[in-house]
Design a protein around this motif. Sequence first.
Motif, short mmCIF file in Angstrom:
data_model
loop_
_atom_site.label_atom_id
_atom_site.label_comp_id
_atom_site.label_asym_id
_atom_site.label_seq_id
_atom_site.Cartn_x
_atom_site.Cartn_y
_atom_site.Cartn_z
N TRP A 66 -7.75 90.97 52.51
CA TRP A 66 -7.32 92.22 53.04
C TRP A 66 -5.98 91.96 53.21
O TRP A 66 -5.61 90.94 54.00
N GLU A 108 -12.14 100.76 48.79
CA GLU A 108 -12.21 100.71 50.25
C GLU A 108 -12.78 101.65 50.97
O GLU A 108 -12.68 103.19 50.45
N SER A 109 -13.45 101.64 52.21
CA SER A 109 -13.87 102.92 53.09
C SER A 109 -13.92 102.46 54.36
O SER A 109 -13.85 101.11 54.66
N GLY A 132 -11.87 103.49 57.06
CA GLY A 132 -10.82 103.64 57.97
C GLY A 132 -10.78 105.06 58.81
O GLY A 132 -11.82 105.59 58.39
N THR A 145 -7.16 102.23 52.77
CA THR A 145 -7.77 102.98 53.64
C THR A 145 -6.93 102.89 54.88
O THR A 145 -6.35 101.87 55.36
N TRP A 159 -16.47 92.80 53.81
CA TRP A 159 -16.21 93.62 55.06
C TRP A 159 -15.20 93.03 55.75
O TRP A 159 -14.80 91.73 55.77
N TYR A 169 -4.78 99.80 54.98
CA TYR A 169 -5.49 98.53 54.66
C TYR A 169 -5.98 98.31 53.05
O TYR A 169 -6.62 99.40 52.79
N CYS A 178 -15.35 96.83 51.42
CA CYS A 178 -14.72 96.81 50.10
C CYS A 178 -15.67 96.63 49.13
O CYS A 178 -16.25 95.49 48.99
N VAL A 223 -5.78 103.02 58.72
CA VAL A 223 -6.22 102.65 59.99
C VAL A 223 -5.09 103.25 60.84
O VAL A 223 -4.07 102.70 60.95
N LEU A 259 -14.16 97.83 58.12
CA LEU A 259 -13.65 98.34 56.91
C LEU A 259 -14.52 97.51 55.78
O LEU A 259 -15.26 96.52 55.72
#
Length: 124
Positions: free
Chosen positions: A36, A6-7, A9, A118, A80, A94, A22, A120, A20
Amino acid sequence: QVQLVESGGGLVQAGDSLKLSCAASGRTSSPYAVAWFRQAPGKGREFVAGISWNGGVTKYSSSAEDRFTISRNNAENTVWLQMNRLQPTDTAVYYCAAELSPDSYALPSEYRSWGQGTQVTVSS
């Protein structure tokens, strides 16, 4: 199995948006559903949104519906989560999860592949 990263956040203010990502690798040629989840401090893992393998069926929690949108591009092996009108109650780690199934599920126990998560954080 499918490996997930994941990225996206970060720290935002109430009312802001975040998207976000994935990224999946591994056994991505087999049909896999993605969901998610999120986990706030001291709470259990909560379903947020799920998407079927072909993207035709999406599911949302009541808190995510009307604010969040899940989507995917299988050619890019990416899913996403677009989050709009974020609130402090959305603060959590998340996670994306995948299972070799055409359809998504709302229970964490149905997924064998998980990303690292990630963070949030939504400030008021």
